[in-house]
Motif scaffolding. Structure first.
Motif, mmCIF file in Angstrom:
data_model
loop_
_atom_site.group_PDB
_atom_site.id
_atom_site.type_symbol
_atom_site.label_atom_id
_atom_site.label_comp_id
_atom_site.label_asym_id
_atom_site.label_seq_id
_atom_site.Cartn_x
_atom_site.Cartn_y
_atom_site.Cartn_z
ATOM 1 N N PRO A 39 0.908 -1.183 0.086
ATOM 2 C CA PRO A 39 0.053 0.061 0.082
ATOM 3 C C PRO A 39 0.794 1.307 0.071
ATOM 4 O O PRO A 39 0.547 2.244 -0.547
ATOM 5 N N LEU A 40 1.911 1.363 0.790
ATOM 6 C CA LEU A 40 2.821 2.407 0.641
ATOM 7 C C LEU A 40 3.514 2.794 -0.616
ATOM 8 O O LEU A 40 3.779 3.958 -0.877
ATOM 9 N N ALA A 41 3.721 1.799 -1.552
ATOM 10 C CA ALA A 41 4.070 1.998 -2.827
ATOM 11 C C ALA A 41 3.304 2.771 -3.541
ATOM 12 O O ALA A 41 3.640 3.557 -4.687
ATOM 13 N N SER A 42 2.151 2.683 -3.472
ATOM 14 C CA SER A 42 1.048 3.397 -4.284
ATOM 15 C C SER A 42 1.114 5.038 -3.810
ATOM 16 O O SER A 42 0.804 5.869 -4.749
ATOM 17 N N GLN A 43 1.888 5.519 -2.897
ATOM 18 C CA GLN A 43 1.927 6.642 -2.527
ATOM 19 C C GLN A 43 3.524 7.209 -2.956
ATOM 20 O O GLN A 43 3.939 8.039 -2.465
ATOM 21 N N SER A 44 4.101 6.420 -3.649
ATOM 22 C CA SER A 44 5.405 6.860 -4.193
ATOM 23 C C SER A 44 5.476 6.688 -5.721
ATOM 24 O O SER A 44 4.711 6.163 -6.326
ATOM 25 N N GLN A 45 6.815 7.378 -6.451
ATOM 26 C CA GLN A 45 6.940 7.089 -7.634
ATOM 27 C C GLN A 45 7.812 5.951 -7.916
ATOM 28 O O GLN A 45 7.795 5.323 -9.033
ATOM 29 N N MET A 46 8.706 5.622 -7.081
ATOM 30 C CA MET A 46 9.501 4.293 -6.971
ATOM 31 C C MET A 46 9.501 3.717 -5.856
ATOM 32 O O MET A 46 9.590 4.312 -4.793
ATOM 33 N N ALA A 47 9.777 2.472 -5.768
ATOM 34 C CA ALA A 47 9.858 1.595 -4.728
ATOM 35 C C ALA A 47 11.336 0.742 -4.778
ATOM 36 O O ALA A 47 11.403 0.301 -6.064
ATOM 37 N N ILE A 48 12.203 0.920 -3.887
ATOM 38 C CA ILE A 48 13.301 0.040 -4.017
ATOM 39 C C ILE A 48 13.493 -0.976 -2.954
ATOM 40 O O ILE A 48 13.075 -0.848 -1.828
ATOM 41 N N ILE A 49 13.375 -2.231 -3.292
ATOM 42 C CA ILE A 49 13.463 -3.445 -2.494
ATOM 43 C C ILE A 49 14.781 -4.131 -2.630
ATOM 44 O O ILE A 49 15.417 -4.290 -3.579
ATOM 45 N N GLY A 50 15.327 -4.204 -1.339
ATOM 46 C CA GLY A 50 16.705 -4.560 -1.241
ATOM 47 C C GLY A 50 16.836 -6.045 -1.315
ATOM 48 O O GLY A 50 16.082 -6.787 -1.325
ATOM 49 N N HIS A 51 18.042 -6.314 -1.326
ATOM 50 C CA HIS A 51 18.492 -7.772 -1.201
ATOM 51 C C HIS A 51 18.406 -8.762 -0.004
ATOM 52 O O HIS A 51 18.591 -9.961 -0.244
ATOM 53 N N THR A 52 17.612 -8.007 0.887
ATOM 54 C CA THR A 52 17.372 -8.984 2.061
ATOM 55 C C THR A 52 15.902 -9.487 1.738
ATOM 56 O O THR A 52 15.592 -10.605 2.628
ATOM 57 N N PHE A 53 15.489 -9.312 0.768
ATOM 58 C CA PHE A 53 14.198 -10.135 0.226
ATOM 59 C C PHE A 53 14.828 -10.803 -0.966
ATOM 60 O O PHE A 53 15.535 -10.439 -1.561
ATOM 61 N N SER A 54 14.379 -12.408 -1.109
ATOM 62 C CA SER A 54 14.719 -13.304 -2.021
ATOM 63 C C SER A 54 14.254 -12.695 -3.544
ATOM 64 O O SER A 54 13.155 -11.875 -3.612
ATOM 65 N N PRO A 55 14.966 -13.360 -4.618
ATOM 66 C CA PRO A 55 14.151 -12.982 -5.611
ATOM 67 C C PRO A 55 12.894 -13.350 -5.986
ATOM 68 O O PRO A 55 11.949 -12.577 -6.474
ATOM 69 N N ALA A 56 12.498 -14.455 -5.422
ATOM 70 C CA ALA A 56 10.976 -14.954 -5.428
ATOM 71 C C ALA A 56 10.042 -13.746 -4.690
ATOM 72 O O ALA A 56 9.031 -13.491 -5.228
ATOM 73 N N GLU A 57 10.367 -13.349 -3.536
ATOM 74 C CA GLU A 57 9.839 -12.403 -2.811
ATOM 75 C C GLU A 57 9.718 -11.014 -3.542
ATOM 76 O O GLU A 57 8.754 -10.313 -3.560
ATOM 77 N N GLN A 58 11.024 -10.689 -4.244
ATOM 78 C CA GLN A 58 10.865 -9.395 -4.902
ATOM 79 C C GLN A 58 10.105 -9.559 -6.177
ATOM 80 O O GLN A 58 9.046 -8.622 -6.427
ATOM 81 N N ASP A 59 9.871 -10.707 -6.881
ATOM 82 C CA ASP A 59 8.906 -10.827 -7.839
ATOM 83 C C ASP A 59 7.351 -10.713 -7.373
ATOM 84 O O ASP A 59 6.654 -9.965 -8.255
#
Length: 120
Positions: A39-59
């Motif tokens: 929900p926070l991403a909808s209030q921003s122009q970009m989201a940066i998701i870090g490497h502490t999340f797996s590629p599957a979680e990022q997807d």
């Protein structure tokens, strides 16, 4: 002023990235929770998701964010990007993508360890 959401489980790295981005003129929001990130991403122009999340979680994050708001740029870091200039370069490159092009940028660590000084 563009707003960037930082999603990371590494609070120190997240705070450092926020400081770098804020000094460059961006507004930042932070979370370590995937549940609050969408929900926070909808209030921003970009989201940066870090490497502490797996590629599957990022997807999964990409799918959920773009289902709600396909206009959000997403920068996925697949390693611990620590250099301020590199972070800012990747953010600017992602924002500069062609209209109608992908709004997802995935940054992976290079396999190049070092360039040889000479070919011999």
């Amino acid at each position: 002023m563009k707003t960037i959401l930082l999603v990371s489980r590494d609070f120190v790295l997240q705070a450092t990235r926020a400081l770098i981005l804020e000094r460059a003129g961006y507004r930042t929001m932070r979370t370590a929770s995937m549940a609050s990130a969408v929900p926070l991403a909808s209030q921003s122009q970009m989201a940066i998701i870090g490497h502490t999340f797996s590629p599957a979680e990022q997807d999964e994050f990409i799918d959920r964010v773009h289902e709600a708001n396909p206009s959000v740029y997403i920068l996925c870091l697949r390693f611990g990007l620590h250099k301020p200039k590199e972070l800012l370069t990747h953010v600017a490159s992602c924002f500069a993508s062609q209209p109608g092009g992908s709004r997802v940028c995935v940054i992976e660590e290079s396999n190049v360890l070092a360039w040889p000084k000479r070919a011999s």
